[in-house]
Design a protein around this motif. Structure first.
Motif, PDB file in Angstrom:
ATOM      1  N   LEU A   1       0.802  -1.857   0.080  1.00 21.93           N
ATOM      2  CA  LEU A   1       0.146  -0.006  -0.095  1.00 21.93           C
ATOM      3  C   LEU A   1       0.765   0.948  -0.181  1.00 21.93           C
ATOM      4  CD1 LEU A   1      -2.446  -1.391   2.812  1.00 21.93           C
ATOM      5  CD2 LEU A   1      -3.014  -0.961   0.241  1.00 21.93           C
ATOM      6  N   LYS A   2       0.786   2.375  -0.498  1.00 22.21           N
ATOM      7  CA  LYS A   2       0.754   3.431  -0.521  1.00 22.21           C
ATOM      8  C   LYS A   2       1.314   4.022   1.124  1.00 22.21           C
ATOM      9  CE  LYS A   2      -0.796   4.990  -5.025  1.00 22.21           C
ATOM     10  NZ  LYS A   2      -1.665   6.607  -5.496  1.00 22.21           N
ATOM     11  N   LEU A   3       1.762   5.056   1.207  1.00 29.90           N
ATOM     12  CA  LEU A   3       2.387   5.600   2.597  1.00 29.90           C
ATOM     13  C   LEU A   3       1.198   5.998   3.018  1.00 29.90           C
ATOM     14  CD1 LEU A   3       6.076   6.082   3.074  1.00 29.90           C
ATOM     15  CD2 LEU A   3       5.253   3.969   3.452  1.00 29.90           C
ATOM     16  N   THR A   4       1.463   6.046   4.638  1.00 29.68           N
ATOM     17  CA  THR A   4       0.212   6.693   5.247  1.00 29.68           C
ATOM     18  C   THR A   4       0.842   8.326   5.313  1.00 29.68           C
ATOM     19  OG1 THR A   4       1.185   6.952   7.341  1.00 29.68           O
ATOM     20  CG2 THR A   4      -0.505   5.613   6.587  1.00 29.68           C
ATOM     21  N   ALA A   5      -0.378  10.061   5.364  1.00 28.63           N
ATOM     22  CA  ALA A   5       0.431  11.141   4.573  1.00 28.63           C
ATOM     23  C   ALA A   5       1.642  10.999   6.432  1.00 28.63           C
ATOM     24  CB  ALA A   5      -0.520  12.083   4.992  1.00 28.63           C
ATOM     25  N   PRO A   6       1.494  10.642   7.411  1.00 25.23           N
ATOM     26  CA  PRO A   6       2.636  10.557   8.201  1.00 25.23           C
ATOM     27  C   PRO A   6       3.943   9.400   8.257  1.00 25.23           C
ATOM     28  CG  PRO A   6      -0.060  10.844   9.910  1.00 25.23           C
ATOM     29  CD  PRO A   6       0.156   9.748   7.753  1.00 25.23           C
ATOM     30  N   GLN A   7       3.316   8.579   7.918  1.00 26.47           N
ATOM     31  CA  GLN A   7       4.781   8.062   7.171  1.00 26.47           C
ATOM     32  C   GLN A   7       5.609   8.781   5.988  1.00 26.47           C
ATOM     33  OE1 GLN A   7       2.632   4.299   6.242  1.00 26.47           O
ATOM     34  NE2 GLN A   7       3.248   3.065   8.114  1.00 26.47           N
ATOM     35  N   ALA A   8       5.012   9.197   5.067  1.00 21.59           N
ATOM     36  CA  ALA A   8       5.535   9.879   4.046  1.00 21.59           C
ATOM     37  C   ALA A   8       6.529  11.332   4.568  1.00 21.59           C
ATOM     38  CB  ALA A   8       4.540  10.263   3.315  1.00 21.59           C
ATOM     39  N   GLU A   9       6.235  11.786   5.791  1.00 20.22           N
ATOM     40  CA  GLU A   9       6.627  13.121   6.230  1.00 20.22           C
ATOM     41  C   GLU A   9       7.548  12.597   6.879  1.00 20.22           C
ATOM     42  OE1 GLU A   9       5.892  16.344   5.294  1.00 20.22           O
ATOM     43  OE2 GLU A   9       4.360  15.411   4.076  1.00 20.22           O
ATOM     44  N   ALA A  10       7.603  11.276   6.985  1.00 19.35           N
ATOM     45  CA  ALA A  10       8.534  10.341   8.293  1.00 19.35           C
ATOM     46  C   ALA A  10       9.671  10.474   7.570  1.00 19.35           C
ATOM     47  CB  ALA A  10       8.501   9.717   9.274  1.00 19.35           C
ATOM     48  N   VAL A  11       9.476   9.988   6.114  1.00 18.64           N
ATOM     49  CA  VAL A  11      10.033   8.886   5.235  1.00 18.64           C
ATOM     50  C   VAL A  11      11.705  10.761   5.019  1.00 18.64           C
ATOM     51  CG1 VAL A  11       9.234   8.389   3.251  1.00 18.64           C
ATOM     52  CG2 VAL A  11      11.358   7.516   4.541  1.00 18.64           C
ATOM     53  N   TRP A  12      10.440  11.466   4.067  1.00 17.93           N
ATOM     54  CA  TRP A  12      11.248  12.331   3.425  1.00 17.93           C
ATOM     55  C   TRP A  12      12.417  12.913   4.760  1.00 17.93           C
ATOM     56  CZ3 TRP A  12      12.583  12.998  -1.144  1.00 17.93           C
ATOM     57  CH2 TRP A  12      12.516  14.938  -1.758  1.00 17.93           C
ATOM     58  N   ALA A  13      11.803  13.234   6.102  1.00 19.13           N
ATOM     59  CA  ALA A  13      12.382  13.682   6.975  1.00 19.13           C
ATOM     60  C   ALA A  13      13.218  12.906   6.855  1.00 19.13           C
ATOM     61  CB  ALA A  13      11.437  13.738   8.309  1.00 19.13           C
ATOM     62  N   ALA A  14      13.724  11.749   7.212  1.00 18.08           N
ATOM     63  CA  ALA A  14      14.808  11.036   7.023  1.00 18.08           C
ATOM     64  C   ALA A  14      15.643  10.452   6.403  1.00 18.08           C
ATOM     65  CB  ALA A  14      13.996   9.481   7.830  1.00 18.08           C
ATOM     66  N   TRP A  15      15.047  10.796   5.190  1.00 21.37           N
ATOM     67  CA  TRP A  15      15.833  10.800   4.436  1.00 21.37           C
ATOM     68  C   TRP A  15      17.034  12.732   4.285  1.00 21.37           C
ATOM     69  CZ3 TRP A  15      15.893   6.852   1.029  1.00 21.37           C
ATOM     70  CH2 TRP A  15      17.078   6.204   0.538  1.00 21.37           C
ATOM     71  N   GLN A  16      15.791  13.563   3.991  1.00 23.28           N
ATOM     72  CA  GLN A  16      16.790  14.739   4.515  1.00 23.28           C
ATOM     73  C   GLN A  16      18.300  14.621   5.574  1.00 23.28           C
ATOM     74  OE1 GLN A  16      13.434  17.376   4.941  1.00 23.28           O
ATOM     75  NE2 GLN A  16      13.376  18.228   2.824  1.00 23.28           N
ATOM     76  N   ALA A  17      17.534  14.116   6.906  1.00 28.37           N
ATOM     77  CA  ALA A  17      18.384  14.540   8.087  1.00 28.37           C
ATOM     78  C   ALA A  17      20.289  13.508   7.576  1.00 28.37           C
ATOM     79  CB  ALA A  17      16.924  13.633   9.319  1.00 28.37           C
ATOM     80  N   ALA A  18      19.564  12.821   6.822  1.00 30.38           N
ATOM     81  CA  ALA A  18      20.735  11.799   6.357  1.00 30.38           C
ATOM     82  C   ALA A  18      21.759  12.697   4.801  1.00 30.38           C
ATOM     83  CB  ALA A  18      20.494  10.527   5.977  1.00 30.38           C
ATOM     84  N   GLY A  19      21.207  13.582   4.718  1.00 23.94           N
ATOM     85  CA  GLY A  19      22.040  14.576   3.506  1.00 23.94           C
ATOM     86  C   GLY A  19      21.852  14.210   2.520  1.00 23.94           C
TER      87      GLY A  19
END
Length: 312
Positions: free
Chosen positions: A280-298
C-alpha cells in the motif's frame, strides 16, 4: 574482487507502474538510465524491491524487453528469475539469456518451507541442466522473506558441482558474519558475494566481496559509487556514513512504498507512488517521516535528479 560480472553498486530497481497497475517501461527505463549515470554499475530488476512476485510470467518478460527496447543495456541487468515453479524459473532464465543478460538472480523455491539441502541441490541442479549454460546464476539468500536459506554447505556443494555457473550470491539477511563467511570460504574460487544491505558495502569490499545489490540504491547510488571507487579514506568513509543513514531512513517505514515516496518527491512525479497490492502507499504521516529522515541523512536533493530531467 577483480573481474566480477556485476562488481560494484547495483540498484534493486523499483518497477514503475501506470495508474491501472500495468508496468510502465517508459518511466522505469528513465529511472534505470539515471541510476547508471549516477553511481550504479548494474541493475537488479524484478527482485523483491521490484515486486517481481506481484507480476506474472508474461509481464516479467515484457518488463525486461521494454527496458532493453528503450536503451537500457541488457548486459547491465540482473533480472530476478527464481520462482516457486521449476519450469517458470527455467523459462524466465532462458528468456533473460536470449535478451543478452549476463546473469540472473534466483530465489529458492519458496512455497514449501523447510526443504533439505539435498532437495535444494536437486532443484538447482535441474535449473542448471535445463538452462544449459551461457548465463551466470546468482543465488538470493533472503531467509526473512523466502524462509528458505542457503547454507554454506549447500553453496559448497553447488560450487563443486557447477563451477563457473553458480557465480555468486546476494545476501539480504542483514547478517554480516554470514556474508563474511561466504567471502572467506568461496571468493578465492571467483564466487561473487553481494551485500543486500547498504551499511555493509565498504566492509564487504574490504573483505573481498564484489559489491552490493540494494533497494536504497534507487536513491543513494551516488554515495555508493564513491565508496566503490575510493574504498578507504575520508571521502569513502563519509559516503559510507551516508549510505548507512539512508538505509536506516528507508527502513523507517515500509521499504518499497517508502522508496517510491522519496523518488516521487524528488522528481515531482506522483506516478512513482503507484504500487500493487498487497503493498500500500504510505500514509501521510509515514510519507512525511521518510522524507524527513532522508533529508536528515544529508542525501537530498538527489544528485543529478530533478523534475525537469526526470521528464526527459
Amino acid at each position: 574482487m577483480k573481474d566480477a560480472l556485476f562488481g560494484g553498486v547495483n540498484a534493486a530497481v523499483l518497477t514503475a507502474m501506470t495508474p491501472n497497475l500495468a508496468p510502465d517501461p517508459d518511466r522505469m527505463a528513465a529511472h534505470a538510465k539515471w541510476l547508471l549515470a549516477n553511481g550504479c554499475n548494474g541493475l537488479g530488476i524484478l527482485g523483491t524491491t521490484g515486486e517481481a512476485n506481484s507480476f506474472g510470467l508474461h509481464e516479467r518478460k515484457a518488463i525486461l524487453e521494454g527496458l532493453i527496447a528503450r536503451g537500457v543495456p541488457a548486459a547491465a541487468m540482473m533480472p530476478g528469475t527464481g520462482c516457486a515453479s521449476l519450469s517458470d524459473t527455467v523459462e524466465l532464465t532462458l528468456h533473460a539469456r536470449a535478451q543478452g543478460c549476463r546473469g540472473v538472480l534466483l530465489l529458492p523455491p519458496f512455497y514449501y518451507k523447510g526443504p533439505s539441502d539435498d532437495g535444494l541441490f536437486a532443484y538447482f541442479s535441474e535449473v542448471v541442466q535445463r538452462v544449459g549454460g551461457g548465463i551466470a546464476l546468482y543465488l538470493y539468500h533472503f531467509p526473512q522473506q523466502s524462509a528458505v536459506p542457503f547454507s554454506l554447505s549447500l553453496l559448497g556443494q553447488l560450487l563443486q558441482a557447477y563451477p563457473g555457473t553458480i557465480k555468486g550470491v546476494k545476501d539480504s539477511s542483514g547478517d554480516y558474519a554470514n556474508m563474511q563467511a561466504m567471502v572467506r570460504e568461496f571468493a578465492r574460487d571467483g564466487f561473487e558475494v553481494y551485500s543486500g544491505s547498504d551499511e555493509f558495502l565498504q566492509a564487504i569490499l574490504a573483505e573481498g566481496g564484489a559489491g552490493c545489490i540494494t533497494a536504497a540504491s534507487n536513491a543513494n547510488s551516488h554515495w555508493g559509487g564513491i565508496v566503490y571507487a575510493k574504498r578507504t579514506g575520508p571521502e569513502a568513509d563519509a559516503a559510507q556514513a551516508t549510505l548507512t543513514a539512508t538505509r536506516r531512513a528507508a527502513t523507517s517505514v515500509p521499504l518499497i512504498p517508502g522508496l517510491r515516496e522519496v523518488i516521487a518527491r524528488s522528481t515531482g512525479d506522483d506516478g512513482w507512488r503507484t504500487i500493487r497490492p498487497p503493498h500500500l502507499k504510505l500514509t501521510a504521516p509515514q510519507a512525511e517521516a521518510v522524507w524527513a529522515a532522508w533529508q536528515a541523512a544529508g542525501a537530498l536533493p538527489l544528485p543529478g535528479l530533478s523534475p525537469a530531467r526526470a521528464a526527459e
